[in-house]
Motif scaffolding. Structure first.
Motif, mmCIF file in Angstrom:
data_model
loop_
_atom_site.group_PDB
_atom_site.id
_atom_site.type_symbol
_atom_site.label_atom_id
_atom_site.label_comp_id
_atom_site.label_asym_id
_atom_site.label_seq_id
_atom_site.Cartn_x
_atom_site.Cartn_y
_atom_site.Cartn_z
ATOM 1 N N MET A 85 0.828 -1.222 -0.101
ATOM 2 C CA MET A 85 -0.032 0.057 0.109
ATOM 3 C C MET A 85 0.876 1.225 0.008
ATOM 4 O O MET A 85 0.622 2.216 -0.703
ATOM 5 C CB MET A 85 -0.872 0.064 1.280
ATOM 6 C CG MET A 85 -2.001 1.005 1.257
ATOM 7 S SD MET A 85 -3.257 0.369 -0.318
ATOM 8 C CE MET A 85 -4.713 0.199 0.705
ATOM 9 N N THR A 86 1.897 1.234 0.850
ATOM 10 C CA THR A 86 3.049 2.411 0.527
ATOM 11 C C THR A 86 3.340 2.913 -0.497
ATOM 12 O O THR A 86 3.505 3.978 -0.889
ATOM 13 C CB THR A 86 4.115 1.825 1.631
ATOM 14 O OG1 THR A 86 3.541 1.868 3.217
ATOM 15 C CG2 THR A 86 5.085 3.285 1.571
ATOM 16 N N GLU A 87 3.732 1.542 -1.527
ATOM 17 C CA GLU A 87 4.205 1.736 -2.912
ATOM 18 C C GLU A 87 3.294 2.558 -3.429
ATOM 19 O O GLU A 87 3.558 3.671 -4.382
ATOM 20 C CB GLU A 87 4.436 0.451 -3.542
ATOM 21 C CG GLU A 87 5.618 0.313 -4.156
ATOM 22 C CD GLU A 87 5.827 -1.258 -4.597
ATOM 23 O OE1 GLU A 87 5.258 -1.462 -5.651
ATOM 24 O OE2 GLU A 87 6.476 -2.110 -4.120
ATOM 25 N N GLY A 88 2.088 2.397 -3.669
ATOM 26 C CA GLY A 88 1.028 3.362 -4.426
ATOM 27 C C GLY A 88 0.878 4.563 -3.840
ATOM 28 O O GLY A 88 0.650 5.499 -4.580
ATOM 29 N N ARG A 89 0.917 4.789 -2.519
ATOM 30 C CA ARG A 89 1.006 5.885 -1.731
ATOM 31 C C ARG A 89 1.976 6.945 -2.454
ATOM 32 O O ARG A 89 2.136 8.122 -2.858
ATOM 33 C CB ARG A 89 0.993 6.184 -0.290
ATOM 34 C CG ARG A 89 0.968 7.424 0.026
ATOM 35 C CD ARG A 89 0.811 7.286 1.623
ATOM 36 N NE ARG A 89 0.109 6.197 2.070
ATOM 37 C CZ ARG A 89 -1.138 6.310 3.151
ATOM 38 N NH1 ARG A 89 -1.057 7.596 3.750
ATOM 39 N NH2 ARG A 89 -1.755 5.181 3.293
ATOM 40 N N ASN A 90 3.391 6.414 -2.453
ATOM 41 C CA ASN A 90 4.588 6.910 -2.940
ATOM 42 C C ASN A 90 4.532 7.280 -4.367
ATOM 43 O O ASN A 90 4.671 8.462 -4.831
ATOM 44 C CB ASN A 90 5.872 6.156 -2.911
ATOM 45 C CG ASN A 90 6.061 6.020 -1.426
ATOM 46 O OD1 ASN A 90 5.686 6.810 -0.632
ATOM 47 N ND2 ASN A 90 7.061 4.973 -0.949
ATOM 48 N N PHE A 91 3.701 6.403 -5.198
ATOM 49 C CA PHE A 91 3.603 6.782 -6.860
ATOM 50 C C PHE A 91 2.779 7.874 -6.737
ATOM 51 O O PHE A 91 3.070 8.775 -7.652
ATOM 52 C CB PHE A 91 3.192 5.459 -7.371
ATOM 53 C CG PHE A 91 2.709 5.655 -8.773
ATOM 54 C CD1 PHE A 91 3.713 5.834 -9.870
ATOM 55 C CD2 PHE A 91 1.333 5.950 -9.288
ATOM 56 C CE1 PHE A 91 3.293 6.116 -11.224
ATOM 57 C CE2 PHE A 91 1.214 6.452 -10.344
ATOM 58 C CZ PHE A 91 2.042 6.255 -11.463
ATOM 59 N N ARG A 92 1.331 7.838 -5.974
ATOM 60 C CA ARG A 92 0.674 8.979 -6.072
ATOM 61 C C ARG A 92 1.229 10.275 -5.545
ATOM 62 O O ARG A 92 1.051 11.305 -6.056
ATOM 63 C CB ARG A 92 -0.644 8.698 -5.556
ATOM 64 C CG ARG A 92 -1.617 7.624 -6.040
ATOM 65 C CD ARG A 92 -2.746 7.578 -5.408
ATOM 66 N NE ARG A 92 -2.862 7.054 -3.949
ATOM 67 C CZ ARG A 92 -2.868 5.949 -3.434
ATOM 68 N NH1 ARG A 92 -2.552 5.003 -4.447
ATOM 69 N NH2 ARG A 92 -2.510 5.628 -2.261
#
Length: 61
Positions: free
Chosen positions: A1-8
């Protein structure tokens, strides 16, 4: 989930920093280059374009 947040977050930052004027200038420059290539190498001639002409470019260069 952190990966997606970093991308966004990274994407949002890049969008905020996007410079339309610079992008417009680059697009205009690219179009001029495209027109130059088409003038030197018309689409109709691509089928018969020799490798030498393609690799070496127009005569005299």
């Amino acid at each position: 989930m952190t990966e997606g947040r970093n991308f966004r977050d990274g994407l949002a930052s890049r969008i905020a920093d996007f410079d339309r004027e610079t992008a417009g200038w680059a697009a205009g420059r690219a179009e001029k280059e495209r027109q130059h290539v088409l003038a030197e190498f018309p689409l109709e001639s691509w089928e018969t374009l020799s490798l030498d002409r393609y690799a070496l470019g127009p005569a005299g260069r």
